[in-house]
Each structure stands twice: as C-alpha cells, then as structure tokens.
Design an enzyme around this catalytic site. Structure first.
Site, PDB file in Angstrom:
ATOM      1  N   HIS A 299      -5.906  -7.836  14.007  1.00  0.00           N
ATOM      2  CA  HIS A 299      -5.323  -9.117  14.447  1.00  0.00           C
ATOM      3  C   HIS A 299      -6.386 -10.196  14.362  1.00  0.00           C
ATOM      4  O   HIS A 299      -7.544  -9.945  14.689  1.00  0.00           O
ATOM      5  CB  HIS A 299      -4.806  -9.010  15.885  1.00  0.00           C
ATOM      6  CG  HIS A 299      -3.814 -10.073  16.219  1.00  0.00           C
ATOM      7  ND1 HIS A 299      -4.200 -11.342  16.584  1.00  0.00           N
ATOM      8  CD2 HIS A 299      -2.457 -10.072  16.209  1.00  0.00           C
ATOM      9  CE1 HIS A 299      -3.119 -12.066  16.804  1.00  0.00           C
ATOM     10  NE2 HIS A 299      -2.048 -11.330  16.578  1.00  0.00           N
TER      11      HIS A 299
ATOM     12  N   GLU B 285       2.995  -5.321  16.088  1.00  0.00           N
ATOM     13  CA  GLU B 285       4.000  -4.833  15.143  1.00  0.00           C
ATOM     14  C   GLU B 285       4.142  -3.314  15.148  1.00  0.00           C
ATOM     15  O   GLU B 285       5.174  -2.795  14.739  1.00  0.00           O
ATOM     16  CB  GLU B 285       3.637  -5.282  13.720  1.00  0.00           C
ATOM     17  CG  GLU B 285       3.434  -6.773  13.549  1.00  0.00           C
ATOM     18  CD  GLU B 285       4.723  -7.543  13.472  1.00  0.00           C
ATOM     19  OE1 GLU B 285       5.696  -7.158  14.156  1.00  0.00           O
ATOM     20  OE2 GLU B 285       4.764  -8.535  12.729  1.00  0.00           O
TER      21      GLU B 285
HETATM   22  N1  ACO Z   1      -6.243  -1.991   7.776  1.00  0.00           N
HETATM   23  C1  ACO Z   1      -7.423  -1.834   7.127  1.00  0.00           C
HETATM   24  N2  ACO Z   1      -8.385  -2.750   7.108  1.00  0.00           N
HETATM   25  C2  ACO Z   1      -8.147  -3.897   7.770  1.00  0.00           C
HETATM   26  C3  ACO Z   1      -6.969  -4.130   8.474  1.00  0.00           C
HETATM   27  C4  ACO Z   1      -5.992  -3.117   8.459  1.00  0.00           C
HETATM   28  N3  ACO Z   1      -4.825  -3.273   9.088  1.00  0.00           N
HETATM   29  N4  ACO Z   1      -7.015  -5.339   9.033  1.00  0.00           N
HETATM   30  C5  ACO Z   1      -8.202  -5.881   8.701  1.00  0.00           C
HETATM   31  N5  ACO Z   1      -8.880  -5.000   7.950  1.00  0.00           N
HETATM   32  C6  ACO Z   1     -10.208  -5.185   7.377  1.00  0.00           C
HETATM   33  C7  ACO Z   1     -10.110  -6.205   6.250  1.00  0.00           C
HETATM   34  O1  ACO Z   1      -9.899  -5.554   5.013  1.00  0.00           O
HETATM   35  C8  ACO Z   1     -11.412  -6.923   6.332  1.00  0.00           C
HETATM   36  O2  ACO Z   1     -12.332  -6.221   5.564  1.00  0.00           O
HETATM   37  P1  ACO Z   1     -13.083  -6.972   4.329  1.00  0.00           P
HETATM   38  O3  ACO Z   1     -13.910  -8.020   5.008  1.00  0.00           O
HETATM   39  O4  ACO Z   1     -13.858  -5.885   3.706  1.00  0.00           O
HETATM   40  O5  ACO Z   1     -11.992  -7.520   3.462  1.00  0.00           O
HETATM   41  C9  ACO Z   1     -11.836  -6.789   7.793  1.00  0.00           C
HETATM   42  O6  ACO Z   1     -11.064  -5.752   8.361  1.00  0.00           O
HETATM   43  C10 ACO Z   1     -11.605  -8.062   8.582  1.00  0.00           C
HETATM   44  O7  ACO Z   1     -10.239  -8.408   8.478  1.00  0.00           O
HETATM   45  P2  ACO Z   1      -9.746  -9.859   8.128  1.00  0.00           P
HETATM   46  O8  ACO Z   1      -9.068  -9.848   6.801  1.00  0.00           O
HETATM   47  O9  ACO Z   1     -10.834 -10.849   8.348  1.00  0.00           O
HETATM   48  O10 ACO Z   1      -8.679 -10.066   9.234  1.00  0.00           O
HETATM   49  P3  ACO Z   1      -7.710 -11.304   9.369  1.00  0.00           P
HETATM   50  O11 ACO Z   1      -7.933 -11.911  10.678  1.00  0.00           O
HETATM   51  O12 ACO Z   1      -7.802 -12.225   8.193  1.00  0.00           O
HETATM   52  O13 ACO Z   1      -6.307 -10.592   9.241  1.00  0.00           O
HETATM   53  C11 ACO Z   1      -4.387  -9.362   9.718  1.00  0.00           C
HETATM   54  C12 ACO Z   1      -5.536 -10.185  10.316  1.00  0.00           C
HETATM   55  C13 ACO Z   1      -3.739 -10.145   8.590  1.00  0.00           C
HETATM   56  C14 ACO Z   1      -3.353  -9.106  10.806  1.00  0.00           C
HETATM   57  C15 ACO Z   1      -4.953  -8.028   9.169  1.00  0.00           C
HETATM   58  O14 ACO Z   1      -5.549  -7.306  10.219  1.00  0.00           O
HETATM   59  C16 ACO Z   1      -3.896  -7.192   8.465  1.00  0.00           C
HETATM   60  O15 ACO Z   1      -3.642  -7.403   7.284  1.00  0.00           O
HETATM   61  N6  ACO Z   1      -3.243  -6.249   9.201  1.00  0.00           N
HETATM   62  C17 ACO Z   1      -2.205  -5.447   8.625  1.00  0.00           C
HETATM   63  C18 ACO Z   1      -0.880  -6.194   8.587  1.00  0.00           C
HETATM   64  C19 ACO Z   1      -0.291  -6.421   9.966  1.00  0.00           C
HETATM   65  O16 ACO Z   1      -0.324  -5.543  10.819  1.00  0.00           O
HETATM   66  N7  ACO Z   1       0.278  -7.618  10.182  1.00  0.00           N
HETATM   67  C20 ACO Z   1       0.845  -8.021  11.471  1.00  0.00           C
HETATM   68  C21 ACO Z   1      -0.081  -8.950  12.198  1.00  0.00           C
HETATM   69  S1  ACO Z   1       0.450  -9.235  13.852  1.00  0.00           S
HETATM   70  C22 ACO Z   1       1.326 -10.663  13.817  1.00  0.00           C
HETATM   71  O17 ACO Z   1       1.048 -11.581  13.132  1.00  0.00           O
HETATM   72  C23 ACO Z   1       2.518 -10.759  14.628  1.00  0.00           C
END
Ligand code: ACO
Length: 371
Positions: free
Chosen positions: A254, A308
């Site tokens: 998140h 979620e």
């Molecule tokens: N699985 C694996 N790796 C992850 C995940 C995940 N669910 N979430 C983040 N990471 C990793 C990223 O790949 C990133 O690594 P990198 O720097 O090597 O690319 C690192 O952790 C940091 O993550 P960010 O991309 O900076 O996180 P951001 O704040 O941009 O994204 C998000 C948050 C979009 C929710 C992300 O965690 C994600 O894609 N989760 C999966 C989808 C999801 O569950 N969406 C619902 C969100 S809840 C809502 O909005 C109601």
C-alpha cells in the site's frame, strides 16, 4: 522548479478534515472516529452523515437521512429509459462508468450540493443493480423500503432479501471503504471539481481511476489468485513462483500503510465469521506465505496485506460475483467522493501541477509540404 517523486508520494495537496490515514501506525479514522469504533457500531447511513456533515447523527441509523436515501434510490422512469442506452452484456464496471455519466444531466452544476451528493450515493447502487439484472434478462425489483441502503443493494443484486449476517458484513465492508484520504480516485475527483466542473463528472473520473489494479481493481484478481493457489499446502510454492516471475501479489502492499492496513485486520475477522472455511484456510496460507516472502525479499518496502485481500474473501462470501467486486467498492466510496467534492468546492483552487520538459529544444522547422 521543485520536483517530487513521480508518484507524488509525501506531497501534501492541502487540508482535509475528513479522514486520517496513519500509515506508519496502521490507523484510520473518519472525523476523529476510529474505524474500529465505526465498523461494529455504525450504519453506512450514519457514516454518510458523518462524512458529509462532520458529526455523527443524533441516533444511528439516522431516520431522516435514511428516508432521504430511500427516496432518492428510486430511479425515475425517464432516467431508467436513458439508462437503457447502455447495451446489456458489458462488464458491470464499464457499464457503470457509462451509467454514472448518464445520471449527470445538465442540472448537475458546480458547486456540488448535498442533495446531489445524496443522489449519487443513493442512485449508484440502484443503477448498477438494475443494469446487472437487465443484462441477465431480469426485470428491476420493486423497492423494499424496510431494507437499509446496503441490504437493499444486495437484495437488488441477488433478488432475495439477504440474511442479516451477510447484509451486515457487506455494510461493514462499505463503512471501511467509504473514504480513504487522498487516494487516486478521490484525487482524480478533486482535480475535476477544482476546475468547477460537476460532481458526476468528478465521480466518472474517480471511477476510471478506481478501476486499475493499483487501486480498486485488485479484489477480483485476489480471488483469481486464491483459485490458482487452490490448497493451503500450495501457497508457499505459488507465492515463490509468482515473485520469481516478478509479479505483484494482489492484495499486498500500500502506498500509505507501512504496516498492516487496519481494514485488512477487520475484514479478516468478518471473513472468519462468514466465509467458506476451506476458502479462508487458503487465504490465510497465502497471507502467511506472502507476508513472509515479501518481508524476506523486500524488507525495506514494508509490504503487508491491504484492504483488497480479505475484502475479496468477504465479497465472495456475501455472494457477489467477482465482476461486481470493484463496482461494489465504488458504491461504498460514493460517500467519500461526495464529501471530498463538497470539501474541495468550499475552499477551491484549480489543481494544476507542472512537469519538467525534457523534449527537444524549441525552434525546430516543420517539414516542407510536397509541391
Ligand atoms: N507484490 C510484490 N511486490 C510488491 C508489491 C506486491 N503486491 N507491492 C509493492 N511491491 C514492490 C514493488 O515491486 C517495488 O519494488 P521495486 O522498487 O523493485 O519496483 C516495491 O515493493 C515498492 O513498491 P511501490 O511500487 O513503490 O509501491 P507503490 O506505493 O507505488 O504501490 C501498490 C502500491 C500499487 C498498492 C502496490 O503495492 C501493488 O501493486 N500492490 C498489488 C495490487 C493491489 O493490491 N492493489 C490494491 C491497492 S489497495 C487500494 O488502493 C484500495
């Protein structure tokens, strides 16, 4: 020019007195009421009151507001005819985007009014449910005035008065999803309102932002993931393989929470009460495997469950098909969208950031046209 991260993380857009998201400590409160206080006690209508007017109703459920939402959820004939322009058979989320825009006739002018906010909250579930019924050749159901806002939505979708436990579980889900600070869909809505456009235009933009899997589009993918995992014993292997393919685990991570999302904790409790025990065991195994693997591989990213993950398990348990998961999130979030539109219009300034230009220097010549 001052710059920030591409994702505008840590950028403060302005003030809001609606919702406090305490990402480091895992706290969430609406106007000072902790989500752990609201979920067991409040009605969705009570939370609408709190978000729109800043204070809880004197009695919950609020009699007048509940009656007003009940009246407004009835779709007038002329509007129902207009809605028939959306062809049946489209996925509900795509249909909902069109239906919402059809709801917005020219009377929906800036600034947004409370009446418009209530109309958005009340009619969104009805127009979605009526579309879902029409898509499967079923006529709209007569209104059941004894049912509250959320129970009525479930009744319209399933065609049956829902058992109290399922109706309450969905209501608690909707309370938890009603607002969440400057999330992407609310930001989109506030940008639209800041241009002095109308509430429905803002809600359509918000729905477009909600649709993506990085925001509200994840829960059906969580259900797909649980199907793919299949058994608790397979969870660890499946998670390792998915991360090995550089996939993101749906329902994990998140932007705001760097610890457990408090809604995930509450939704897990609800899932324990109403979900199929077999499904729950798979979900718990994926949770354990996912949190452990992400902690091992990316400890600095601090990735935990988000809303979620168990949201999907709860929506499944109340009987909703997965193509309705994100639309149901949107139904819940209309309360927050209406409240943010009101707040934005009360202290408005056009939201218009800048970018650093990195293209060719000006002064290039256009190719000559052939004679
Ligand atoms: N699985 C694996 N790796 C992850 C995940 C995940 N669910 N979430 C983040 N990471 C990793 C990223 O790949 C990133 O690594 P990198 O720097 O090597 O690319 C690192 O952790 C940091 O993550 P960010 O991309 O900076 O996180 P951001 O704040 O941009 O994204 C998000 C948050 C979009 C929710 C992300 O965690 C994600 O894609 N989760 C999966 C989808 C999801 O569950 N969406 C619902 C969100 S809840 C809502 O909005 C109601």
């Amino acid at each position: 020019m001052a710059t920030s991260g591409k994702g505008l993380e840590h950028v403060v857009l302005g003030d809001s007195s609606l919702t406090l998201v305490a990402g480091e400590t895992g706290g969430l409160s609406y106007r000072g009421f902790d989500i752990g206080e609201l979920v067991p006690r409040a009605s969705y209508e009570g939370v609408v009151h709190l978000l729109l007017w800043g204070e809880p109703p004197a009695r919950d459920p609020p009699e007048r507001l509940s009656a007003e939402l009940r009246e407004r959820r009835i779709v007038p004939h002329a509007l129902a005819r207009r809605m028939e322009a959306v062809p049946p058979g489209l996925p509900p989320l795509e249909a909902m985007r069109s239906l919402l825009s059809l709801l917005g006739s020219p009377e929906w002018r800036y600034p947004p009014t409370d009446e418009q906010g209530l109309d958005l909250i009340a009619k969104t579930p009805t127009i979605l449910a009526q579309y879902v019924r029409r898509s499967s050749g079923r006529a709209p159901l007569p209104d059941r005035p004894e049912l509250g806002h959320v129970a009525h939505f479930l009744y319209q979708l399933t065609g049956e008065v829902p058992p109290a436990a399922k109706a309450r579980a969905l209501e608690q889900y909707c309370i938890m999803l009603a607002d969440h600070g400057m999330n992407a869909s609310t930001f989109a809505l506030r940008i639209v309102i800041s241009t002095q456009s109308d509430l429905i235009s803002g809600a359509v933009a918000a729905l477009g932002a909600l649709k993506g899997p990085a925001h509200g589009g994840a829960p059906s993918k969580v259900a797909d993931m649980l199907d793919a995992v299949g058994t608790p014993e397979n969870a660890e292997r499946w998670v390792e393989a998915a991360l090995g393919r550089k996939e993101r685990l749906m329902g994990f991570g998140h932007r705001a929470y760097k610890t457990e999302d408090p809604r995930a904790v509450l939704l897990k409790q609800i899932a324990k009460e109403i979900a199929d025990p077999e499904r729950l065991r798979v979900a718990e195994a994926v949770e354990r495997a996912g949190v452990a693997a992400l902690q091992r591989k990316r400890p600095e990213a601090r990735l935990f469950l988000n809303v979620e993950f168990y949201g999907a398990v709860v929506l499944e348990a109340v009987g909703l098909p997965r193509e309705l998961f994100t639309p149901t999130f949107a139904v819940a979030r209309t309360a927050g969208w209406a409240a943010h539109a009101k707040e934005q219009s009360q202290d408005n300034r056009l939201i218009r950031p800048d970018v650093r230009y990195t293209g060719p220097a000006p002064g290039r010549g256009w190719p000559a046209s052939p004679a």
